[in-house]
Design a protein around this motif. Structure first.
Motif, PDB file in Angstrom:
ATOM      1  N   ALA A  21     -31.794 -11.038  -4.505  1.00 17.61           N
ATOM      2  CA  ALA A  21     -32.410 -11.324  -5.726  1.00 17.61           C
ATOM      3  C   ALA A  21     -31.737 -10.235  -6.950  1.00 17.61           C
ATOM      4  O   ALA A  21     -31.475 -10.881  -7.982  1.00 17.61           O
ATOM      5  N   VAL A  22     -31.641  -9.158  -6.696  1.00 16.95           N
ATOM      6  CA  VAL A  22     -31.045  -8.173  -7.588  1.00 16.95           C
ATOM      7  C   VAL A  22     -29.657  -8.441  -7.918  1.00 16.95           C
ATOM      8  O   VAL A  22     -29.426  -8.522  -9.220  1.00 16.95           O
ATOM      9  N   VAL A  23     -29.030  -8.697  -6.996  1.00 20.34           N
ATOM     10  CA  VAL A  23     -27.655  -9.276  -7.172  1.00 20.34           C
ATOM     11  C   VAL A  23     -27.358 -10.757  -8.226  1.00 20.34           C
ATOM     12  O   VAL A  23     -26.973 -10.388  -9.001  1.00 20.34           O
ATOM     13  N   ARG A  24     -28.388 -11.492  -7.873  1.00 24.43           N
ATOM     14  CA  ARG A  24     -28.536 -12.709  -8.708  1.00 24.43           C
ATOM     15  C   ARG A  24     -28.956 -12.338 -10.152  1.00 24.43           C
ATOM     16  O   ARG A  24     -28.380 -12.990 -11.277  1.00 24.43           O
ATOM     17  N   VAL A  25     -30.031 -11.424 -10.294  1.00 26.20           N
ATOM     18  CA  VAL A  25     -30.605 -11.094 -11.625  1.00 26.20           C
ATOM     19  C   VAL A  25     -29.326 -10.551 -12.197  1.00 26.20           C
ATOM     20  O   VAL A  25     -29.350 -10.700 -13.596  1.00 26.20           O
ATOM     21  N   THR A  26     -28.713  -9.611 -11.671  1.00 26.91           N
ATOM     22  CA  THR A  26     -27.367  -8.772 -12.355  1.00 26.91           C
ATOM     23  C   THR A  26     -26.514 -10.104 -12.883  1.00 26.91           C
ATOM     24  O   THR A  26     -25.866  -9.857 -13.771  1.00 26.91           O
ATOM     25  N   GLY A  27     -26.319 -10.908 -12.017  1.00 31.01           N
ATOM     26  CA  GLY A  27     -25.421 -11.995 -12.280  1.00 31.01           C
ATOM     27  C   GLY A  27     -25.987 -12.881 -13.596  1.00 31.01           C
ATOM     28  O   GLY A  27     -25.110 -13.057 -14.594  1.00 31.01           O
ATOM     29  N   CYS A  28     -27.150 -13.199 -13.753  1.00 31.51           N
ATOM     30  CA  CYS A  28     -27.709 -13.952 -14.825  1.00 31.51           C
ATOM     31  C   CYS A  28     -27.593 -12.811 -16.129  1.00 31.51           C
ATOM     32  O   CYS A  28     -27.344 -13.307 -17.230  1.00 31.51           O
ATOM     33  N   ALA A  29     -27.938 -11.444 -15.975  1.00 28.62           N
ATOM     34  CA  ALA A  29     -27.776 -10.709 -17.139  1.00 28.62           C
ATOM     35  C   ALA A  29     -26.252 -10.563 -17.576  1.00 28.62           C
ATOM     36  O   ALA A  29     -25.868 -10.835 -18.819  1.00 28.62           O
ATOM     37  N   LEU A  30     -25.412 -10.675 -16.774  1.00 23.80           N
ATOM     38  CA  LEU A  30     -23.988 -10.677 -17.055  1.00 23.80           C
ATOM     39  C   LEU A  30     -23.423 -11.886 -17.761  1.00 23.80           C
ATOM     40  O   LEU A  30     -22.876 -11.781 -18.774  1.00 23.80           O
ATOM     41  N   LEU A  31     -23.845 -13.085 -17.028  1.00 25.32           N
ATOM     42  CA  LEU A  31     -23.772 -14.181 -17.731  1.00 25.32           C
ATOM     43  C   LEU A  31     -24.165 -14.307 -19.238  1.00 25.32           C
ATOM     44  O   LEU A  31     -23.491 -14.992 -20.073  1.00 25.32           O
ATOM     45  N   ALA A  32     -25.596 -13.981 -19.250  1.00 22.84           N
ATOM     46  CA  ALA A  32     -26.099 -14.003 -20.575  1.00 22.84           C
ATOM     47  C   ALA A  32     -25.207 -13.347 -21.625  1.00 22.84           C
ATOM     48  O   ALA A  32     -25.061 -13.765 -22.977  1.00 22.84           O
ATOM     49  N   GLY A  33     -24.836 -11.980 -21.323  1.00 20.94           N
ATOM     50  CA  GLY A  33     -24.141 -11.174 -22.154  1.00 20.94           C
ATOM     51  C   GLY A  33     -22.812 -11.683 -22.387  1.00 20.94           C
ATOM     52  O   GLY A  33     -22.307 -11.565 -23.622  1.00 20.94           O
ATOM     53  N   SER A  34     -22.050 -12.385 -21.326  1.00 19.86           N
ATOM     54  CA  SER A  34     -20.855 -12.795 -21.625  1.00 19.86           C
ATOM     55  C   SER A  34     -21.047 -14.045 -22.657  1.00 19.86           C
ATOM     56  O   SER A  34     -20.005 -14.348 -23.572  1.00 19.86           O
ATOM     57  N   LEU A  35     -21.983 -14.899 -22.382  1.00 22.20           N
ATOM     58  CA  LEU A  35     -22.349 -15.900 -23.207  1.00 22.20           C
ATOM     59  C   LEU A  35     -22.511 -15.549 -24.786  1.00 22.20           C
ATOM     60  O   LEU A  35     -22.093 -16.197 -25.860  1.00 22.20           O
ATOM     61  N   TRP A  36     -23.358 -14.489 -24.946  1.00 23.05           N
ATOM     62  CA  TRP A  36     -23.657 -13.784 -26.276  1.00 23.05           C
ATOM     63  C   TRP A  36     -22.362 -13.422 -26.988  1.00 23.05           C
ATOM     64  O   TRP A  36     -22.123 -13.625 -27.962  1.00 23.05           O
ATOM     65  N   LEU A  37     -21.660 -12.649 -26.135  1.00 22.36           N
ATOM     66  CA  LEU A  37     -20.376 -12.199 -26.546  1.00 22.36           C
ATOM     67  C   LEU A  37     -19.402 -13.361 -27.213  1.00 22.36           C
ATOM     68  O   LEU A  37     -18.693 -13.291 -28.226  1.00 22.36           O
ATOM     69  N   ARG A  38     -19.268 -14.314 -26.190  1.00 23.37           N
ATOM     70  CA  ARG A  38     -18.368 -15.639 -26.579  1.00 23.37           C
ATOM     71  C   ARG A  38     -18.766 -16.300 -28.018  1.00 23.37           C
ATOM     72  O   ARG A  38     -18.145 -16.625 -28.810  1.00 23.37           O
ATOM     73  N   ARG A  39     -20.268 -16.443 -28.122  1.00 27.70           N
ATOM     74  CA  ARG A  39     -20.816 -17.063 -29.125  1.00 27.70           C
ATOM     75  C   ARG A  39     -20.678 -16.001 -30.488  1.00 27.70           C
ATOM     76  O   ARG A  39     -20.467 -16.614 -31.412  1.00 27.70           O
ATOM     77  N   GLY A  40     -20.569 -14.844 -30.290  1.00 27.76           N
ATOM     78  CA  GLY A  40     -20.198 -13.984 -31.467  1.00 27.76           C
ATOM     79  C   GLY A  40     -18.944 -14.119 -32.007  1.00 27.76           C
ATOM     80  O   GLY A  40     -18.584 -14.017 -33.120  1.00 27.76           O
ATOM     81  N   ALA A  41     -17.942 -14.123 -30.779  1.00 24.05           N
ATOM     82  CA  ALA A  41     -16.578 -14.283 -31.281  1.00 24.05           C
ATOM     83  C   ALA A  41     -16.271 -15.654 -32.099  1.00 24.05           C
ATOM     84  O   ALA A  41     -15.564 -15.514 -32.979  1.00 24.05           O
ATOM     85  N   LEU A  42     -16.811 -16.806 -31.474  1.00 17.72           N
ATOM     86  CA  LEU A  42     -16.482 -17.932 -32.077  1.00 17.72           C
ATOM     87  C   LEU A  42     -17.353 -17.976 -33.520  1.00 17.72           C
ATOM     88  O   LEU A  42     -16.677 -18.670 -34.420  1.00 17.72           O
TER      89      LEU A  42
END
Length: 138
Positions: A21-42
């Motif tokens: 669960a900790v690994v998957r929550v970390t994955g969710c956080a990384l995915l959210a950060g990646s999407l936020w970064l992509r949105r900011g760049a676009l």
């Protein structure tokens, strides 16, 4: 047999409910950060009215927003999202799949783009000196 762990996805966390669960929550956080970064760049491309597509000429050298931290925030977000899916799957294979993508971008795609930007924008060299190619490194 030795290959059973590989075929089973080479799990990052094997036992109990909390560790995966900790690994998957970390994955969710990384995915959210990646999407936020992509949105900011676009958003930067849209606000400066410069094309994202490679076949169209660039009109502006973006240096604000995520481009202050990285010369390639969209590529950082792609690699981060791929690694995040590996964490969500609890698989070292999934996380490791981001490495060839990062290598391809770093050694094939980005140098060609940077060469184009150097020719098009005289200020690119100064920007490249103060802004890392990926994030806080390199």
């Amino acid at each position: 047999p030795w290959y059973k762990g590989l075929a089973g996805g080479a799990p990052i966390a094997r036992s109990g409910r909390a560790a995966p669960a900790v690994v998957r929550v970390t994955g969710c956080a990384l995915l959210a950060g990646s999407l936020w970064l992509r949105r900011g760049a676009l958003d930067g491309f849209v606000s400066q009215q410069t094309p994202v597509a490679h076949e169209r000429p660039v009109t502006t050298l973006l240096q604000e927003g995520p481009f202050e931290w990285s010369r390639n925030p969209m590529y950082v977000s792609m690699v981060g999202a791929l690694g995040a899916f590996g964490l969500l799957m609890n698989s070292w294979w999934g996380v490791g799949s981001a490495v060839p993508l990062a290598a391809y971008l770093n050694f094939h795609v980005i140098p060609a783009e940077e060469q184009y930007l150097r020719r098009k924008f005289p200020e690119f060299d100064l920007y490249a000196e103060r802004t890392p190619r990926w994030l806080w490194f390199y």
